[in-house]
Design a protein around this motif. Sequence first.
Motif, PDB file in Angstrom:
ATOM      1  N   ARG A 185       0.836  -1.201   0.000  1.00  0.00           N
ATOM      2  CA  ARG A 185       0.000   0.000   0.000  1.00  0.00           C
ATOM      3  C   ARG A 185       0.871   1.251   0.000  1.00  0.00           C
ATOM      4  O   ARG A 185       0.580   2.225  -0.696  1.00  0.00           O
ATOM      5  CB  ARG A 185      -0.938  -0.001   1.209  1.00  0.00           C
ATOM      6  CG  ARG A 185      -1.978  -1.107   1.183  1.00  0.00           C
ATOM      7  CD  ARG A 185      -2.841  -1.078   2.447  1.00  0.00           C
ATOM      8  NE  ARG A 185      -3.581   0.165   2.556  1.00  0.00           N
ATOM      9  CZ  ARG A 185      -4.769   0.390   2.019  1.00  0.00           C
ATOM     10  NH1 ARG A 185      -5.358  -0.566   1.312  1.00  0.00           N
ATOM     11  NH2 ARG A 185      -5.377   1.538   2.174  1.00  0.00           N
ATOM     12  N   LEU A 186       1.951   1.218   0.782  1.00  0.00           N
ATOM     13  CA  LEU A 186       2.880   2.348   0.794  1.00  0.00           C
ATOM     14  C   LEU A 186       3.585   2.496  -0.546  1.00  0.00           C
ATOM     15  O   LEU A 186       3.814   3.615  -1.022  1.00  0.00           O
ATOM     16  CB  LEU A 186       3.912   2.161   1.920  1.00  0.00           C
ATOM     17  CG  LEU A 186       3.363   2.172   3.346  1.00  0.00           C
ATOM     18  CD1 LEU A 186       4.482   1.886   4.347  1.00  0.00           C
ATOM     19  CD2 LEU A 186       2.712   3.528   3.646  1.00  0.00           C
ATOM     20  N   LEU A 187       3.933   1.349  -1.157  1.00  0.00           N
ATOM     21  CA  LEU A 187       4.584   1.394  -2.465  1.00  0.00           C
ATOM     22  C   LEU A 187       3.656   2.001  -3.508  1.00  0.00           C
ATOM     23  O   LEU A 187       4.085   2.769  -4.370  1.00  0.00           O
ATOM     24  CB  LEU A 187       5.004  -0.020  -2.892  1.00  0.00           C
ATOM     25  CG  LEU A 187       6.019  -0.728  -1.992  1.00  0.00           C
ATOM     26  CD1 LEU A 187       6.292  -2.144  -2.493  1.00  0.00           C
ATOM     27  CD2 LEU A 187       7.321   0.062  -1.924  1.00  0.00           C
ATOM     28  N   ASP A 192       1.926   6.802  -6.803  1.00  0.00           N
ATOM     29  CA  ASP A 192       0.942   7.804  -7.207  1.00  0.00           C
ATOM     30  C   ASP A 192       1.541   9.190  -7.356  1.00  0.00           C
ATOM     31  O   ASP A 192       1.015  10.029  -8.105  1.00  0.00           O
ATOM     32  CB  ASP A 192      -0.194   7.868  -6.173  1.00  0.00           C
ATOM     33  CG  ASP A 192      -1.063   6.615  -6.188  1.00  0.00           C
ATOM     34  OD1 ASP A 192      -1.104   5.944  -7.228  1.00  0.00           O
ATOM     35  OD2 ASP A 192      -1.690   6.322  -5.150  1.00  0.00           O
ATOM     36  N   ARG A 193       2.646   9.457  -6.664  1.00  0.00           N
ATOM     37  CA  ARG A 193       3.249  10.798  -6.662  1.00  0.00           C
ATOM     38  C   ARG A 193       4.344  10.980  -7.706  1.00  0.00           C
ATOM     39  O   ARG A 193       4.951  12.047  -7.783  1.00  0.00           O
ATOM     40  CB  ARG A 193       3.833  11.108  -5.278  1.00  0.00           C
ATOM     41  CG  ARG A 193       2.782  11.139  -4.173  1.00  0.00           C
ATOM     42  CD  ARG A 193       3.401  11.379  -2.813  1.00  0.00           C
ATOM     43  NE  ARG A 193       2.386  11.509  -1.780  1.00  0.00           N
ATOM     44  CZ  ARG A 193       1.803  12.659  -1.430  1.00  0.00           C
ATOM     45  NH1 ARG A 193       2.164  13.780  -2.043  1.00  0.00           N
ATOM     46  NH2 ARG A 193       0.893  12.702  -0.487  1.00  0.00           N
ATOM     47  N   LEU A 202      12.178   4.600 -13.569  1.00  0.00           N
ATOM     48  CA  LEU A 202      13.259   4.383 -12.610  1.00  0.00           C
ATOM     49  C   LEU A 202      12.739   3.697 -11.349  1.00  0.00           C
ATOM     50  O   LEU A 202      13.418   2.834 -10.766  1.00  0.00           O
ATOM     51  CB  LEU A 202      13.906   5.728 -12.248  1.00  0.00           C
ATOM     52  CG  LEU A 202      15.106   5.670 -11.305  1.00  0.00           C
ATOM     53  CD1 LEU A 202      16.231   4.835 -11.910  1.00  0.00           C
ATOM     54  CD2 LEU A 202      15.599   7.083 -10.986  1.00  0.00           C
ATOM     55  N   TYR A 203      11.530   4.037 -10.952  1.00  0.00           N
ATOM     56  CA  TYR A 203      10.910   3.399  -9.791  1.00  0.00           C
ATOM     57  C   TYR A 203      10.714   1.905 -10.055  1.00  0.00           C
ATOM     58  O   TYR A 203      10.958   1.066  -9.175  1.00  0.00           O
ATOM     59  CB  TYR A 203       9.572   4.071  -9.500  1.00  0.00           C
ATOM     60  CG  TYR A 203       8.827   3.513  -8.297  1.00  0.00           C
ATOM     61  CD1 TYR A 203       9.355   3.641  -7.022  1.00  0.00           C
ATOM     62  CD2 TYR A 203       7.587   2.890  -8.450  1.00  0.00           C
ATOM     63  CE1 TYR A 203       8.666   3.151  -5.912  1.00  0.00           C
ATOM     64  CE2 TYR A 203       6.896   2.405  -7.361  1.00  0.00           C
ATOM     65  CZ  TYR A 203       7.440   2.539  -6.092  1.00  0.00           C
ATOM     66  OH  TYR A 203       6.762   2.045  -5.001  1.00  0.00           O
ATOM     67  N   GLY A 204      10.282   1.569 -11.265  1.00  0.00           N
ATOM     68  CA  GLY A 204      10.110   0.159 -11.616  1.00  0.00           C
ATOM     69  C   GLY A 204      11.416  -0.606 -11.544  1.00  0.00           C
ATOM     70  O   GLY A 204      11.483  -1.712 -10.987  1.00  0.00           O
ATOM     71  N   HIS A 237      -1.884  -1.777  -9.360  1.00  0.00           N
ATOM     72  CA  HIS A 237      -1.854  -0.322  -9.531  1.00  0.00           C
ATOM     73  C   HIS A 237      -2.373   0.048 -10.917  1.00  0.00           C
ATOM     74  O   HIS A 237      -2.169  -0.673 -11.891  1.00  0.00           O
ATOM     75  CB  HIS A 237      -0.423   0.191  -9.351  1.00  0.00           C
ATOM     76  CG  HIS A 237      -0.349   1.688  -9.184  1.00  0.00           C
ATOM     77  ND1 HIS A 237      -0.369   2.556 -10.253  1.00  0.00           N
ATOM     78  CD2 HIS A 237      -0.259   2.466  -8.067  1.00  0.00           C
ATOM     79  CE1 HIS A 237      -0.292   3.799  -9.806  1.00  0.00           C
ATOM     80  NE2 HIS A 237      -0.232   3.777  -8.489  1.00  0.00           N
ATOM     81  N   ALA A 238      -3.036   1.193 -10.999  1.00  0.00           N
ATOM     82  CA  ALA A 238      -3.646   1.610 -12.271  1.00  0.00           C
ATOM     83  C   ALA A 238      -2.617   1.817 -13.375  1.00  0.00           C
ATOM     84  O   ALA A 238      -2.942   1.695 -14.562  1.00  0.00           O
ATOM     85  CB  ALA A 238      -4.441   2.904 -12.052  1.00  0.00           C
TER      86      ALA A 238
END
Length: 527
Positions: A185-187, A192-193, A202-204, A237-238
Amino acid sequence: MDVVALYLGVAFVGGVLATLVRLPPLVGFLGAGFVLGAVDAPAMPGLELLSEVGVALLLFTIGLKLDVRSLLRPEIWLTTVVHMAVTVAAGIGVLSGLAVLGVALVASESLRTVALIAFALSFSSTVFVVKVLEDRSDATSLYGRIAIGILIVQDVVAVAFLATSEGRVPSPWALALLALLPGRRLLHLLWDRLGHGELQALYGVAMALGPGFFLFELLGLSGDLGALIMGALLATHANAGEMSRSLMTFKDLMLVAFFLEIGMHGTPEVPHVLLALGLLLMLPLQAAVFALVLWMLRLRRRTAFLTGLALGNYSEFGIIVAVVGAESGALDDGWVIVISLAVAASFVVSSVVNRRGVELASWLTRFLPAKDPATLHVDDRVVDVGDADALVLGLGRVGSTTFATLRDSYGLHVVGVEHDQSRVDALRDEGFEVVRADATDLEFWARVKRAGHVRLAVLAMPFHNANLIALSRLQDAGFEGQVAAIARYDDDADELRRHGAHAVFHLYGAAGAELADRAAEVLAAGR
């Protein structure tokens, strides 16, 4: 830097040559690896690391599309178990027969070692199969999801086997990884931001390699399994589909290192080549067992054969087993070369077969009796489009907009065709009339032809090859309506026209024309 330039140059030439003979570039990369190994090229620093990163990102993107509940379906876990049992037994029989014939490398091995080799050859390549499915835009089709599910179950078995054979005991701290379940949930909130740009990509990569690969490895578990699990945790996640697409080019470049590395496990000699080619004789059995088991589990013949053809190859896991066996003294070093050759050759064979996979699967259906449609698996029954005037195939952004315009502005009875069940459910909630079907299925188009109502088919799938195959299938079925299609590139548009599309719209050109119209309207209103 000279070594890097050498490897890049040879890989590029190999990929180009493969493309010229209408094979996937990865076959050329494999050949480039064998050439580099044969000339004893200097080792490229970081090649193994790049290979691991490529595989980890591949598994992460698989996880982004994964519904974990699907692994519990009989057509996935039961097919995997039955297939493994049958092919291991057959492999032992074939290898034992070669030993009786006096093939040196086999004759010196014990029954236990022969069984180990047969076990390694019972797996299909996750890397190769997913590439085939992605190239055909079939990863979310029914047979694509079954194939990926089987591969994942195989990967779990492989990881368990390696952990046992290598004596790796997971750290007690591995239990702390369960915190990732509520922690997702935190991830998601952090995701989302991040927006939709390079920070999301890069997050992926960070998730795949950080809490995915390297953390799992640190705690005594498989890093590849960790990357897959991290993808599955983020799959709801969407923006999961968008992230998967943004990682595609980077992942493909890293996988070049993987295919180069496969080809560099030693310089083959004539006996190695002959034995590797002999092992290819088991590939038809491997594909046939998959198809037969899936057909017995109430899948349509076409679906069963498509799955079997996609999975009819050997896995890089076989090379890993051979390397581990050679290092422990359980296998002769020559087996590393033989199995590397067999894996690479199976990719070549499977590439050729799957290039015409849809046509071949349709031809093979004659070898199995048809089932009563009422008894078929609920997810694999051929749908009926009723009295629709128009079909829109592929309901992404372009397809859904086309659907709405044909329905609302032109008063047509429109039915959308989509093979991704989650997308079908979402569109139905939005008021679209959608059926789940495969646009490359000849039987689907035969039903459309028999219905006799459809006057227009719009091919709006995101991959050119999928639109091209669908165009061929509807023509084979005798469809007499008009066909419109989209294309991203000029040469794709020309190819669609040559194959009979009545209207082809360049995706970016059409968007530019629409923008010009809107701009002119604004200008006129402001006067």
